[in-house]
Scaffold this motif. Structure first.
Motif, PDB file in Angstrom:
ATOM      1  N   THR A 144       7.099  55.073   1.949  1.00 12.23           N
ATOM      2  CA  THR A 144       8.551  55.205   1.831  1.00 12.23           C
ATOM      3  C   THR A 144       9.045  54.392   0.639  1.00 12.23           C
ATOM      4  OG1 THR A 144       9.008  53.292   3.229  1.00 12.23           O
ATOM      5  CG2 THR A 144       8.733  55.423   4.342  1.00 12.23           C
ATOM      6  N   ARG A 145      10.290  54.602   0.272  1.00  7.78           N
ATOM      7  CA  ARG A 145      10.860  53.827  -0.822  1.00  7.78           C
ATOM      8  C   ARG A 145      10.882  52.333  -0.491  1.00  7.78           C
ATOM      9  NH1 ARG A 145      13.442  58.727  -1.146  1.00  7.78           N
ATOM     10  NH2 ARG A 145      13.603  59.631  -3.258  1.00  7.78           N
ATOM     11  N   SER A 146      11.190  52.005   0.767  1.00 10.75           N
ATOM     12  CA  SER A 146      11.234  50.581   1.129  1.00 10.75           C
ATOM     13  C   SER A 146       9.845  49.963   1.064  1.00 10.75           C
ATOM     14  CB  SER A 146      11.838  50.410   2.524  1.00 10.75           C
ATOM     15  OG  SER A 146      11.066  51.082   3.505  1.00 10.75           O
ATOM     16  N   ALA A 151       6.273  46.322  -1.999  1.00 12.34           N
ATOM     17  CA  ALA A 151       4.989  46.128  -2.678  1.00 12.34           C
ATOM     18  C   ALA A 151       5.195  45.735  -4.139  1.00 12.34           C
ATOM     19  CB  ALA A 151       4.150  47.401  -2.580  1.00 12.34           C
ATOM     20  N   LEU A 152       6.136  46.388  -4.816  1.00 11.20           N
ATOM     21  CA  LEU A 152       6.389  46.088  -6.222  1.00 11.20           C
ATOM     22  C   LEU A 152       6.969  44.686  -6.389  1.00 11.20           C
ATOM     23  CD1 LEU A 152       7.834  49.544  -7.331  1.00 11.20           C
ATOM     24  CD2 LEU A 152       5.581  48.604  -7.886  1.00 11.20           C
ATOM     25  N   ARG A 153       7.842  44.302  -5.470  1.00 13.14           N
ATOM     26  CA  ARG A 153       8.396  42.945  -5.525  1.00 13.14           C
ATOM     27  C   ARG A 153       7.300  41.895  -5.353  1.00 13.14           C
ATOM     28  NH1 ARG A 153      13.651  43.996  -1.698  1.00 13.14           N
ATOM     29  NH2 ARG A 153      15.222  44.321  -3.334  1.00 13.14           N
ATOM     30  N   GLU A 167       7.302  59.258  -9.607  1.00 15.46           N
ATOM     31  CA  GLU A 167       8.707  59.251 -10.028  1.00 15.46           C
ATOM     32  C   GLU A 167       9.500  58.223  -9.217  1.00 15.46           C
ATOM     33  OE1 GLU A 167      11.747  59.917 -12.437  1.00 15.46           O
ATOM     34  OE2 GLU A 167       9.703  60.706 -12.693  1.00 15.46           O
ATOM     35  N   ARG A 168       9.173  58.087  -7.914  1.00 16.03           N
ATOM     36  CA  ARG A 168       9.827  57.054  -7.097  1.00 16.03           C
ATOM     37  C   ARG A 168       9.531  55.658  -7.656  1.00 16.03           C
ATOM     38  NH1 ARG A 168       9.387  58.211  -0.563  1.00 16.03           N
ATOM     39  NH2 ARG A 168      10.486  60.206  -0.556  1.00 16.03           N
ATOM     40  N   ILE A 169       8.271  55.425  -7.985  1.00 14.44           N
ATOM     41  CA  ILE A 169       7.880  54.120  -8.527  1.00 14.44           C
ATOM     42  C   ILE A 169       8.618  53.859  -9.841  1.00 14.44           C
ATOM     43  CG2 ILE A 169       5.959  52.833  -9.528  1.00 14.44           C
ATOM     44  CD1 ILE A 169       4.136  54.185  -7.447  1.00 14.44           C
ATOM     45  N   HIS A 170       8.702  54.882 -10.670  1.00 13.05           N
ATOM     46  CA  HIS A 170       9.387  54.749 -11.958  1.00 13.05           C
ATOM     47  C   HIS A 170      10.829  54.309 -11.757  1.00 13.05           C
ATOM     48  CE1 HIS A 170       9.730  55.375 -16.236  1.00 13.05           C
ATOM     49  NE2 HIS A 170      10.760  56.198 -16.081  1.00 13.05           N
ATOM     50  N   ALA A 171      11.521  54.935 -10.806  1.00 15.50           N
ATOM     51  CA  ALA A 171      12.917  54.591 -10.538  1.00 15.50           C
ATOM     52  C   ALA A 171      13.031  53.185  -9.956  1.00 15.50           C
ATOM     53  CB  ALA A 171      13.525  55.611  -9.581  1.00 15.50           C
ATOM     54  N   LEU A 172      12.096  52.817  -9.077  1.00  8.73           N
ATOM     55  CA  LEU A 172      12.155  51.498  -8.454  1.00  8.73           C
ATOM     56  C   LEU A 172      11.852  50.390  -9.462  1.00  8.73           C
ATOM     57  CD1 LEU A 172      10.417  52.330  -5.055  1.00  8.73           C
ATOM     58  CD2 LEU A 172      12.776  51.555  -5.358  1.00  8.73           C
ATOM     59  N   LEU A 173      10.949  50.640 -10.385  1.00 11.53           N
ATOM     60  CA  LEU A 173      10.671  49.643 -11.418  1.00 11.53           C
ATOM     61  C   LEU A 173      11.912  49.350 -12.245  1.00 11.53           C
ATOM     62  CD1 LEU A 173       7.140  50.787 -12.667  1.00 11.53           C
ATOM     63  CD2 LEU A 173       7.673  48.727 -11.360  1.00 11.53           C
ATOM     64  N   GLY A 177      13.991  45.887 -12.305  1.00  9.23           N
ATOM     65  CA  GLY A 177      13.845  45.241 -13.600  1.00  9.23           C
ATOM     66  C   GLY A 177      12.421  44.845 -13.912  1.00  9.23           C
ATOM     67  N   LEU A 178      11.469  45.630 -13.457  1.00 11.35           N
ATOM     68  CA  LEU A 178      10.049  45.300 -13.621  1.00 11.35           C
ATOM     69  C   LEU A 178       9.328  46.218 -14.598  1.00 11.35           C
ATOM     70  CD1 LEU A 178       9.090  44.657  -9.882  1.00 11.35           C
ATOM     71  CD2 LEU A 178       9.487  42.946 -11.656  1.00 11.35           C
TER      72      LEU A 178
END
Length: 488
Positions: A144-146, A151-153, A167-173, A177-178
């Motif tokens: 999921t997005r959460s 995980a990215l944080r 594409e989800r990862i791209h938007a979340l980055l 600001g990562l």
């Protein structure tokens, strides 16, 4: 299992043909493997006797799991030695799903390994066990997005399953600001389905033509779509593949790794800069459930990879592995008490407390997941005497709840003990809640030089209060209902 034996024979024949020293090395490998097998069997026998003597199997706790701590350490060491053929960094991760007990995971963390998680729960367990985020890999086809945001944080490595997830990862980055810093924080990869075919167990094969996992490489346009993804997402730096485990021969697994290695070479050749810097070759080795031999070994697997994908070990690619069952199955067993034994038609039936709730795959797919069963007397000593055909049945309320059917074993009677071998992988943590049977206790054990056995509690038995609370009830009501908590 047979494929591992054939590969070993081929390796030995090749070594003998190459040089006397190679033949001597093969002979030494056989000697070491034989010694390890005898040591494993001896530790297990000592633990069964000690568990009986110390009263770990009781009326309240009639089925218990055991983990061989020395065996876990030996398996880790064997894995690391096998991959010393490359000069590039190798991160060996333990697949948490195989034994998601925090104390067991901690053993791998303390040995310098990483952890492969496939859910928020497994990620939380990995962190609780002490794995640093950069040594954790998150895999799942349905993140999921959460989950991805967390995980990215944290800086956990993530293997995306598909293009929509990229594409989800791209938007979340961008949101976090990562985008610029991610290459130094964590590896982000794309899972590839090399579509090399299924092994003998379809449900355990993840590289078949229609597998739900990863980007299908051989579908029309699949390869070009992956190349385009690496053009679009500059933070992508890893490819991931996992062909399968039980029922998958080494040659099939190696063929899948080769497909992804060749894809990495193509991506790097077509890019202005080197884009793929690491390859996650997944885990999965078939386990020999027939006896105490480890077959195939990690060394045999690496030798197969070196023949099939020699460039994988030339030092240009960092590697990640994700073994689970292969590291844990042989290092655990289940001990259960025979509650009743009776004659039914022409066969004896031993009714035990180990059934589908702890051996789900064995009960429902006995041909694919057979387990050895050993009869023991109440004192834990092996039971001898005239053999008879017996069913070893579990406590679940359906007729097919059998962990073994028609086995020729020494006659089992009430109070005897049965050992289910090779249950260190999945059997302790992939429990089924049918009939609301409590999850059993799991102990780690160590055998001293003098033969004494020390047990450590890895997970206590689920209490009836916990079971009732989990089902939405009031745990206080249990005190008036059970002999486990007799009224004053």
């Amino acid at each position: 299992m047979s494929s591992g034996i054939k590969i070993q024979s081929a390796m030995e024949a090749s070594a003998a043909a190459e040089s006397p020293s190679a033949a001597a090395s093969a002979a030494e490998s056989r000697r070491v493997a034989g010694a390890a097998e005898r040591s494993l069997a001896a530790r297990k026998a000592a633990a069964v006797r000690a568990a009986a003597a110390q009263g770990l199997v009781t009326d309240v706790s009639p089925v218990v799991g055991f983990v061989d701590l020395a065996g876990i350490a030996a398996s880790q060491a064997e894995l690391k030695r096998a991959f010393e053929v490359t000069s590039a960094p190798v991160l060996h991760t333990f697949a948490a799903k195989a034994s998601s007990l925090v104390p067991v995971l901690r053993l791998f963390a303390e040995a310098g390994m990483g952890c492969e998680a496939a859910s928020p729960g497994e990620l939380a367990q990995a962190l609780a066990a002490g794995f640093s985020p950069e040594h954790i890999v998150l895999d799942s086809p349905t993140k999921t997005r959460s989950e991805l945001r967390d995980a990215l944080r944290l800086g956990v490595a993530v293997n995306a399953d598909n293009f929509a997830e990229l594409e989800r990862i791209h938007a979340l980055l961008a949101e976090l600001g990562l985008s610029e810093a991610i290459r130094s924080r964590a590896a982000l990869g794309l899972r590839i389905n090399p579509q090399v075919g299924a092994g003998s167990i379809e449900a355990m094969s993840t590289a078949s033509a229609r597998s739900k996992f990863g980007v299908p490489l051989r579908d029309e346009g699949g390869r070009q779509a992956v190349l385009a993804a690496f053009d679009r997402y500059p933070w992508l730096s890893r490819l991931h593949v996992h062909v399968g485990s039980q029922g998958c021969p080494l040659e099939l697994i190696a063929a899948g790794v080769r497909q992804v290695y060749e894809l990495a070479e193509q991506i790097n050749a077509s890019a202005a800069t080197r884009r793929v810097i690491s390859i996650d070759i997944g885990g999965g080795l078939p386990v020999n459930f027939a006896d105490d031999r480890v077959s195939p070994t990690f060394a045999e697997y690496v030798e197969t990879l070196r023949r099939t994908v020699p460039g994988l070990f030339d030092g240009r690619y960092a590697l990640v592995t994700e073994f689970g069952r292969a590291l844990s199955a042989k290092n655990g067993f289940t001990l259960a008490r025979v509650e009743y034994a009776k004659q039914v038609a022409d066969r004896r039936v031993a009714l035990t407390h180990a059934g589908a709730q702890v051996a789900t795959r064995t009960v429902f797919m006995p041909e694919s997941w057979p387990l050895r069963v050993s009869p023991h007397a109440p004192d834990g000593e092996p039971k001898h005497g005239p053999a008879c055909e017996q069913d070893i049945a579990g406590p679940c309320c359906f007729a097919g709840d059998l962990v073994a059917a028609g086995r020729e074993l020494a006659r089992l009677d009430e109070g005897d003990l049965v050992v289910l071998h090779d249950t260190g992988g999945y059997f302790f943590t992939a429990t089924w809640t049918y009939n609301s049977l409590p999850r059993p206790a799991v102990y780690g054990f160590e055998v001293a030089a003098d033969g004494s056995v020390r047990f450590s509690l890895l997970r206590r038995r689920q209490t009836l209060e916990e079971l009732v609370a989990e089902a939405g009830g009031d745990p206080a009501s249990v005190y008036a209902l059970t002999s486990e908590h007799p009224l004053a």
